[in-house]
Design a protein around this motif. Structure first.
Motif, PDB file in Angstrom:
ATOM      1  N   ARG A 174       1.225  -1.406   0.364  1.00 38.12           N
ATOM      2  CA  ARG A 174       0.071   0.151  -0.519  1.00 38.12           C
ATOM      3  C   ARG A 174       0.972   1.336   0.109  1.00 38.12           C
ATOM      4  O   ARG A 174       0.537   2.384  -0.925  1.00 38.12           O
ATOM      5  N   GLY A 212      -2.907  -4.364  -1.380  1.00 36.28           N
ATOM      6  CA  GLY A 212      -2.046  -2.973  -0.650  1.00 36.28           C
ATOM      7  C   GLY A 212      -2.684  -2.230  -2.015  1.00 36.28           C
ATOM      8  O   GLY A 212      -2.848  -1.036  -1.798  1.00 36.28           O
ATOM      9  N   GLU A 215      -5.783  -1.301  -2.268  1.00 34.93           N
ATOM     10  CA  GLU A 215      -6.208   0.031  -1.374  1.00 34.93           C
ATOM     11  C   GLU A 215      -5.650   1.556  -1.043  1.00 34.93           C
ATOM     12  O   GLU A 215      -6.216   2.553  -0.807  1.00 34.93           O
ATOM     13  N   ALA A 216      -4.643   0.798  -1.989  1.00 31.15           N
ATOM     14  CA  ALA A 216      -3.623   2.781  -1.877  1.00 31.15           C
ATOM     15  C   ALA A 216      -4.569   3.379  -2.774  1.00 31.15           C
ATOM     16  O   ALA A 216      -4.813   4.881  -2.759  1.00 31.15           O
TER      17      ALA A 216
END
Length: 347
Positions: A174, A212, A215-216
Motif C-alpha cells: 500500500r 495493498g 487499497e492505495a
C-alpha cells in the motif's frame, strides 16, 4: 536386536516396567506426540534411553526426539537466488551461532517432495528447531515437526499449524503503491496506468500485496485498470515475457510498474536494457524487494525492503517460547530501502 530374558522382542510393556512409566506415556514418547500431553522431557529421555537399551525399534519421529542436545538449528528455503532469501539464510546462521547452535540451511527449489524429504532428514539428525521459509503449504512439514516434538516456525509464508513470522505485505505494498501514484501524478501521467506485475495468484504474499495495491488506489478515490494486476510468476523470464506483451499492446512501457519481487524486477531490467534510454525515462518503477545495486540503474525506482533481521529475531523468540497449543502470526513492518542516489532521495 536385543531381546528380553525369555528371548522375545521387547515391547512397550517392557519399557513401561523398566522406567516406571505408564504404557500410554511410553506410547506417546515413542510416536513423537509426548509434548502435546505435557510429558516432561526428562521422562521422554528416560523412556527413549530404556527403549535403546532394550533394543526396541524406535521410529523416525522418535529418533527426532532429543536424547541430548544436538546443537543443530535447521532452515529450509526455496533458493538463494534473491537477496531476501539469501538474507534470511545469512541472518539465521548468524543468530543461530550467537545462541550456540550450529545452523544447517537447505534449499528445496519449491518442490514439495524435496521439502518433505529434507524435513525428515533434518528431524532424524535431531535439529532443535526448524525454520520453514517460503513454503506455500507448510502444514505437512509442521505435522512432521509436531510428531517429532521439534519446534518449527513458518517464515515468509504462514501456516495454520505452527507459529509464523511474515512481512507486512499488505501495508508495504500500500505504501509503495501510494509513492508510485504520487510520482506518476507529479509527472502528469494517469495513475490508472500503474501495473502490478509478478507473483503467484492465491499465494499469501502475492494476495496481500495485491490487496495493498488496491487499497492505495481506493484511498485516493481512484480505480486501477481492469488488467492492472498480472500474476505471471516470480521468474525473470516470465516477467520479461509479460512486459513484452504489454509493450506490444501499448507501443511503449506502461507509465508505472510495480514489480512483485526482485527476480521479477530482474526481468524488467533485462527487458529495459534493450530499449532506448528515453523509453526508461518515460516510466516510474517500484519493487517489493530491495537490492542496493538498483541505486546505479539509469531509471527511477522505489524499493520496499523486508526486515530480515527482525523476521529471524521474531522467529527465534517464538521458538524460545514454543507452546504446541498456540500458533501466533507475527507481522513485521517493511520500510523503504535507502538506495543512495543523487537524483532520488526517496529511494
Amino acid at each position: 536386536m536385543t531381546r528380553t530374558a525369555a528371548g522375545r522382542k521387547s515391547t512397550i510393556y517392557d519399557i513401561s516396567r523398566a522406567t516406571g512409566s505408564s504404557v500410554a506415556a511410553v506410547s506417546m514418547v515413542l510416536n513423537g506426540t509426548w509434548t502435546r500431553y505435557r510429558i516432561k522431557e526428562e521422562t521422554a529421555n528416560r523412556i527413549l534411553e530404556s527403549a535403546q537399551q532394550l533394543g526396541y525399534n524406535v521410529n523416525m519421529a522418535a529418533r527426532g526426539l532429543r536424547l541430548s542436545r544436538s546443537g543443530l538449528a535447521g532452515m529450509i528455503l526455496p533458493h538463494y537466488r534473491n537477496r531476501f532469501f539469501a538474507g534470511l539464510a545469512e541472518t539465521f546462521e548468524e543468530q543461530a551461532r550467537r545462541r550456540g547452535l550450529c545452523p544447517v540451511v537447505v534449499s528445496t527449489q519449491r518442490d514439495p517432495a524435496v521439502e518433505g524429504s529434507v524435513t525428515q532428514t533434518l528431524l532424524s539428525q535431531r535439529v532443535e528447531v526448524l525454520f520453514i521459509a517460503g513454503v506455500r503449504d507448510p502444514s505437512p512439514l509442521n505435522a512432521l515437526c509436531a510428531a517429532a516434538g521439534v519446534p518449527c516456525i513458518n517464515v515468509d509464508l504462514p501456516g495454520a499449524d505452527a507459529p509464523s513470522v511474515v512481512s507486512d505485505n499488505q501495508g508495504g505494498a500500500r505504501a509503495l503503491t501510494d509513492v508510485l501514484i504520487g510520482k506518476m501524478q507529479a509527472r502528469g501521467d494517469a495513475a490508472e496506468e500503474l501495473v502490478f506485475l509478478g507473483g503467484i495468484a492465491n499465494e499469501y504474499a502475492t494476495e496481500k500485496r495485491i490487496a495493498g495495491f488496491r487499497e492505495a488506489f481506493a484511498a485516493r478515490n481512484l480505480t486501477p485498470s481492469l488488467d492492472a494486476v498480472e500474476c505471471c510468476g516470480y521468474l525473470a523470464a516470465d516477467a520479461r515475457r509479460a512486459l513484452a506483451r504489454r509493450v506490444e499492446q501499448l507501443g511503449r512501457l506502461p507509465a508505472g510498474l510495480l514489480m512483485n519481487s526482485i527476480t521479477a524486477f530482474e526481468g524488467l531490467v533485462q527487458f529495459a536494457s534493450q530499449l532506448p534510454r528515453e523509453a526508461w525515462q518515460s516510466s516510474v518503477f517500484g519493487c517489493f524487494d530491495w537490492d542496493p545495486f538498483a541505486a546505479h540503474l539509469p531509471f527511477d525506482v522505489t524499493m520496499m525492503r523486508q526486515d530480515v533481521e527482525r523476521i529471524i529475531a521474531q522467529a527465534f523468540a517464538l521458538a524460545d517460547a514454543h507452546d504446541p497449543a498456540t500458533r501466533p502470526l507475527v507481522i513485521v513492518p517493511t520500510d523503504f530501502g535507502r538506495l543512495l542516489d543523487q537524483h532520488d532521495a526517496t529511494r
